[in-house]
Enzyme design. Structure first.
Site, short mmCIF file in Angstrom:
data_model
loop_
_atom_site.label_atom_id
_atom_site.label_comp_id
_atom_site.label_asym_id
_atom_site.label_seq_id
_atom_site.Cartn_x
_atom_site.Cartn_y
_atom_site.Cartn_z
N SER A 16 0.82 -1.22 0.00
CA SER A 16 0.00 0.00 0.00
C SER A 16 0.84 1.26 0.00
O SER A 16 1.66 1.47 0.90
CB SER A 16 -0.86 0.07 1.27
OG SER A 16 -1.97 -0.74 1.16
N HIS A 25 -3.20 0.26 -4.84
CA HIS A 25 -2.56 -0.88 -5.50
C HIS A 25 -2.86 -0.82 -6.99
O HIS A 25 -4.00 -1.03 -7.41
CB HIS A 25 -3.10 -2.20 -4.91
CG HIS A 25 -2.66 -2.46 -3.50
ND1 HIS A 25 -1.63 -3.30 -3.19
CD2 HIS A 25 -3.10 -1.97 -2.33
CE1 HIS A 25 -1.46 -3.34 -1.88
NE2 HIS A 25 -2.35 -2.53 -1.33
N HIS A 61 -5.18 -9.50 -1.32
CA HIS A 61 -5.19 -9.91 0.09
C HIS A 61 -6.28 -10.96 0.33
O HIS A 61 -7.28 -11.00 -0.39
CB HIS A 61 -5.50 -8.70 0.98
CG HIS A 61 -4.61 -7.52 0.75
ND1 HIS A 61 -4.82 -6.62 -0.27
CD2 HIS A 61 -3.50 -7.09 1.40
CE1 HIS A 61 -3.88 -5.68 -0.23
NE2 HIS A 61 -3.07 -5.95 0.76
N TYR A 91 -8.38 -10.79 2.70
CA TYR A 91 -9.61 -10.12 3.14
C TYR A 91 -10.49 -9.66 1.99
O TYR A 91 -11.66 -9.33 2.17
CB TYR A 91 -9.32 -8.95 4.10
CG TYR A 91 -8.55 -7.80 3.49
CD1 TYR A 91 -9.12 -6.94 2.56
CD2 TYR A 91 -7.23 -7.58 3.86
CE1 TYR A 91 -8.41 -5.90 2.01
CE2 TYR A 91 -6.50 -6.53 3.32
CZ TYR A 91 -7.10 -5.70 2.38
OH TYR A 91 -6.38 -4.67 1.84
N GLU A 92 -9.93 -9.65 0.76
CA GLU A 92 -10.75 -9.30 -0.41
C GLU A 92 -11.58 -10.50 -0.85
O GLU A 92 -12.39 -10.38 -1.78
CB GLU A 92 -9.85 -8.85 -1.57
CG GLU A 92 -9.12 -7.55 -1.27
CD GLU A 92 -8.04 -7.28 -2.32
OE1 GLU A 92 -8.38 -6.78 -3.40
OE2 GLU A 92 -6.86 -7.58 -2.04
N ALA A 122 2.70 -1.95 4.33
CA ALA A 122 2.39 -0.91 5.30
C ALA A 122 1.95 -1.65 6.56
O ALA A 122 1.24 -2.65 6.47
CB ALA A 122 1.27 -0.03 4.79
N MET A 157 -1.76 -6.93 7.17
CA MET A 157 -2.74 -7.88 6.61
C MET A 157 -2.20 -8.56 5.35
O MET A 157 -2.97 -8.92 4.46
CB MET A 157 -4.04 -7.15 6.27
CG MET A 157 -4.64 -6.39 7.44
SD MET A 157 -6.08 -5.43 6.92
CE MET A 157 -6.30 -4.36 8.36
N SER A 158 -0.89 -8.69 5.26
CA SER A 158 -0.33 -9.28 4.03
C SER A 158 0.95 -10.03 4.36
O SER A 158 1.18 -10.41 5.52
CB SER A 158 -0.02 -8.16 3.03
OG SER A 158 1.02 -7.33 3.52
N ASN A 200 1.45 3.84 11.03
CA ASN A 200 0.61 4.31 12.15
C ASN A 200 1.00 3.53 13.40
O ASN A 200 1.59 2.46 13.30
CB ASN A 200 -0.88 4.06 11.84
CG ASN A 200 -1.14 2.60 11.50
OD1 ASN A 200 -0.92 2.15 10.37
ND2 ASN A 200 -1.57 1.83 12.48
N HIS A 233 -7.36 3.96 6.27
CA HIS A 233 -6.53 3.59 5.13
C HIS A 233 -5.91 4.83 4.51
O HIS A 233 -4.80 4.79 3.98
CB HIS A 233 -7.38 2.82 4.11
CG HIS A 233 -6.57 2.24 2.98
ND1 HIS A 233 -5.50 1.39 3.19
CD2 HIS A 233 -6.66 2.39 1.63
CE1 HIS A 233 -4.97 1.04 2.02
NE2 HIS A 233 -5.65 1.64 1.06
#
Ligand code: HPA
Length: 277
Positions: free
Chosen positions: A33, A64, A86, A88-89, A116, A214-215, A238, A250
Site C-alpha cells: 500500500s 494498489h 489480500h 480479506y478481499e 504498510a 494484513m499481508s 501508524n 486507510h
C-alpha cells in the site's frame, strides 16, 4: 480446503509474460500500500496489467495499481508487483501467492516483500522502516494446504530462516550508509480487513510482535517453499490500535507510506544494487 495448485495457469501466466517481454528477472518485489511508486523508478521498463495475465487475481484496493513491471535497477533485472491482493478481499490463499510464484517461476531467486504496517514495538514511530526478521502467521490460512506440487517445493518446507539473515544484514548496512536506522522486528500477519482492537494489539505484543499488517506472511511462505531468499520491509504507517488517540484509516496509511517514499525507495535501490549477482 484450497483447490489443487494452479500449475497450469501458472505456466500459462509465465508464458504470457515471457511473450510480452523476454526477460529473466533476478529479483522479485512485492510493493505494498502506497509503496508502488518504486516500480516507476525501474529503467528500460515494460509493464503488463494484471488483467492481461491469465490466472492473476486483480488488485482492487485503493493504492494498489495492479501491474507487473519488468525493468532494471542498476545492473539488476527486477520484476515488481505494483499492487497485491489480500485474503480479506475474498481471494484464496493460492490466489494471494499467485503473483509471487509467477515472479519466481520467471527466474527470480530473491524476493523483497514490502508492506504498510501498524507499529506495536516501543521503538517504532510512523514513518519508520522495519526489517522483518520473523513473522507470526495469524491469518488462519496457509497457501501450502492441499496437494503439494513437488515441482514448486517440498511438502514440509523449513521456515526457521524465512527471512534471510544475510539480506537482513545487507539491508541494515544499506540503511546505515543512507543515514537512518532500521530496527528489526517480528511482523504479525492478520486476516483483516478490520483493524485490530486494542486488546488484540496487547495480545500481539505478548506474542512477540513488533508490527502488524494484513499481508506478506503467505507470500514469504510461498517463496521459501520455492527456495527463494526473502527480505521483508515494513513501512510503519501508524501506531497500532490503542497506542495513540487517533482512529486508524486507510487514508492515513497511504499518506504516511507516501511520506516515507524517499527513504523507502533509496533503501530498496541500495539493497537491490548491492545484492550479490
Ligand atoms: N493494522 C493492520 N494492518 C495495517 C495497519 C494496522 O495498524 N497499518 C497498516 N496496515
Amino acid at each position: 480446503m484450497n483447490s489443487l495448485p494452479s500449475a497450469t495457469s501458472l505456466q500459462e501466466a509465465v508464458a504470457r509474460v515471457r511473450s510480452a517481454h523476454a526477460f529473466t528477472p533476478e529479483v522479485a518485489l512485492v510493493l505494498g500500500s502506497g509503496l508502488g511508486p518504486f516500480a516507476d523508478t525501474l529503467t528500460d521498463s515494460h509493464s503488463i496489467p494484471y488483467t492481461q495475465i491469465p490466472g492473476m487475481p486483480q488488485a482492487l484496493v485503493v493504492g494498489h495499481a495492479g501491474r507487473l513491471v519488468l525493468g532494471r535497477c542498476g545492473d539488476k533485472r527486477v520484476v515488481a508487483m505494483q499492487g497485491r491482493v489480500h485474503l480479506y478481499e475474498g481471494h484464496t490463499p493460492e490466489q494471494v501467492v499467485f503473483g509471487t510464484r509467477l515472479m519466481l517461476l520467471l527466474g527470480a531467486r530473491t524476493l523483497i516483500v514490502t508492506n504498510a504496517a501498524g507499529g506495536i514495538g516501543a521503538k517504532l514511530q510512523p514513518g519508520d522502516l522495519m526489517l522483518i526478521e520473523d513473522h507470526l502467521n495469524l491469518s488462519g490460512h496457509n497457501c501450502l494446504v492441499g496437494h503439494n506440487d513437488e515441482s514448486l517445493g517440498p511438502r514440509f518446507p523449513d521456515m526457521s530462516e524465512i527471512y534471510d539473515r544475510s539480506l537482513l544484514e545487507l539491508a541494515t548496512r544499506c540503511a546505515q550508509r543512507l543515514g537512518f536506522d532500521c530496527v528489526r522486528g517480528v511482523y504479525a500477519g492478520m486476516l483483516g480487513p478490520s483493524y485490530e482492537t486494542p486488546a488484540e494489539i496487547r495480545m500481539l505484543r505478548t506474542l512477540g510482535a513488533h508490527a502488524v499488517g494484513m499481508s506478506t506472511v503467505l507470500e514469504t511462505i510461498a517463496a521459501r517453499h520455492m527456495g527463494a531468499r526473502c527480505l521483508g520491509v515494513s513501512c510503519i504507517t501508524n501506531l497500532a490500535a490503542g497506542l495513540s488517540s487517533t482512529q486508524l484509516s486507510h487514508g492515513e496509511v497511504q499518506e504516511t507510506a507516501r511520506a516515507s517514499e524517499t527513504r523507502f525507495k533509496a533503501l530498496l535501490r541500495a539493497v537491490i544494487e548491492e545484492l550479490p549477482a
